[in-house]
Design a protein around this motif. Structure first.
Motif, short mmCIF file in Angstrom:
data_model
loop_
_atom_site.label_atom_id
_atom_site.label_comp_id
_atom_site.label_asym_id
_atom_site.label_seq_id
_atom_site.Cartn_x
_atom_site.Cartn_y
_atom_site.Cartn_z
N ALA A 283 46.35 42.33 37.72
CA ALA A 283 44.97 41.93 37.43
C ALA A 283 44.23 41.86 38.76
O ALA A 283 44.27 42.79 39.55
N SER A 284 43.57 40.75 39.05
CA SER A 284 42.80 40.58 40.28
C SER A 284 42.22 39.17 40.26
O SER A 284 42.08 38.56 39.19
N VAL A 285 41.85 38.66 41.44
CA VAL A 285 41.09 37.41 41.43
C VAL A 285 39.77 37.59 40.70
O VAL A 285 39.16 36.61 40.26
N SER A 286 39.34 38.83 40.52
CA SER A 286 38.13 39.09 39.72
C SER A 286 38.35 38.79 38.25
O SER A 286 37.39 38.82 37.48
N ALA A 287 39.58 38.50 37.87
CA ALA A 287 39.83 38.02 36.51
C ALA A 287 39.39 36.58 36.33
O ALA A 287 39.33 36.08 35.20
N ARG A 288 39.07 35.91 37.45
CA ARG A 288 38.66 34.51 37.38
C ARG A 288 37.26 34.25 37.92
O ARG A 288 36.76 33.13 37.81
N GLU A 289 36.65 35.25 38.54
CA GLU A 289 35.33 35.02 39.11
C GLU A 289 34.54 36.33 39.11
O GLU A 289 35.11 37.40 39.17
N PRO A 290 33.20 36.23 39.01
CA PRO A 290 32.37 37.43 39.09
C PRO A 290 31.97 37.72 40.53
O PRO A 290 31.99 36.85 41.39
N LEU A 291 31.61 38.95 40.79
CA LEU A 291 30.97 39.34 42.03
C LEU A 291 29.75 40.19 41.69
O LEU A 291 29.73 40.84 40.64
#
Length: 301
Positions: free
Chosen positions: A153-161
């Motif tokens: 996955a990615s830390v982008s699974a928990r936050e938007p950019l």
């Protein structure tokens, strides 16, 4: 005796980067390896993807470690191609113990100007490709009542950019998909876990377009990229993390040491998600001095 002795691991996106490091790490611990990659570019991706020569080079590295390796060209958006790789793996090795659904691409675009093709390609590889990989490989695991999925996955699974709607959507979806797979496969003794990396030191990040994007100015070097990414981490001195950091996390999840670990979301981000919020593009007062090329975005070209 290695931690994966006698196991067979199938890794998508295996031509380079995290996939290649997964193959090397697992082979060094005793696993036979199956790797696949698309081995051609995708028009909406602004950097070159892995090649067949790179895929074969990884296979040779695996064989040099005394392990067997199947290396096949396959696009994770194609169920037919994935099914062919799975059939080849089962024919040659008789089983698949571990699946690393790792293939992924990167892109940046405002959601208002993003094309349908950009959206479809990124979600097709980063999300739908995981579903198709699981569809292809899970039946043999269910039959054997044993197996392990490790999903990137990615830390982008928990936050938007900003300018990341398709990527953020895909990675949030990966977590939901992994949880659903886990609920369905747990009763068949098939474990499902995810890894959430931060920025990793691979060509996906260290290419001319994404170096400029990370650093925020044109002509950024590799060190400029690392300097920018140091703002991302809580642990001191970390730029983009080595691919080995992800491979080591996956090795644990694949090993018998994690035999009771199911449904985990293992973050490998040098503490990024511990940090408070940060405005990446604040409005500065009139007359504030700007660095030459500051705010440059290669994806806006």
């Amino acid at each position: 005796m290695g931690r994966l002795e006698g196991k067979v691991a199938y890794i998508t996106g295996g031509a380079r980067g995290m996939g290649a490091e997964l193959a090397r790490t697992f082979a060094a611990e005793g696993a036979d390896i199956v790797i696949s990659d698309i081995c051609e570019n995708i028009d909406t991706v602004r950097y070159d993807l892995g090649t067949k020569d790179e895929l074969e080079a990884v296979a040779e590295e695996v064989r040099s470690l005394g392990r067997r390796c199947v290396a096949e060209v396959a696009d994770v958006r194609s169920q037919k191609q994935l099914d062919a790789v799975t059939a080849k793996a089962l024919q040659d090795f008789g089983k698949i113990d571990i699946v690393c659904a790792n293939a992924g691409i990167h892109g940046v675009a405002k959601f208002t100007t993003m094309t349908e093709q950009q959206w479809d390609d990124l979600l097709g590889v980063n999300l739908t490709g995981i579903w198709k990989t699981a569809k292809s490989t899970a039946p043999s695991m269910i039959e054997r009542q044993s197996g392990c999925f490790i999903i990137t996955a990615s830390v982008s699974a928990r936050e938007p950019l900003p300018e990341y709607a398709h990527y953020t959507t895909a990675k949030h979806g990966v977590i939901g998909l992994a949880r659903s797979l886990g609920v369905e496969l747990g009763p068949d003794n098939v474990r499902v876990n995810t890894i959430l990396p931060g920025p990793i030191d691979t060509y996906l990040n260290d290419n001319p377009v994404n170096r400029d994007w990370a650093a925020g100015f044109k002509g950024a070097t590799t060190e400029d990229m690392h300097a920018a990414i140091r703002n991302w981490h809580n642990l001191r001195g970390r730029g983009a993390l080595p691919a080995k950091a992800v491979a080591n996390a996956a090795l644990y999840l694949a090993s018998d040491e994690a035999e009771h670990v199911h449904g985990a979301e293992l973050v490998v981000d040098a503490g990024h998600l511990l940090l408070p919020g940060f405005n990446h593009s604040p409005v500065q007062p009139e007359g504030y001095p700007r660095r030459p090329n500051e705010g440059y975005n290669p994806y806006a070209d």
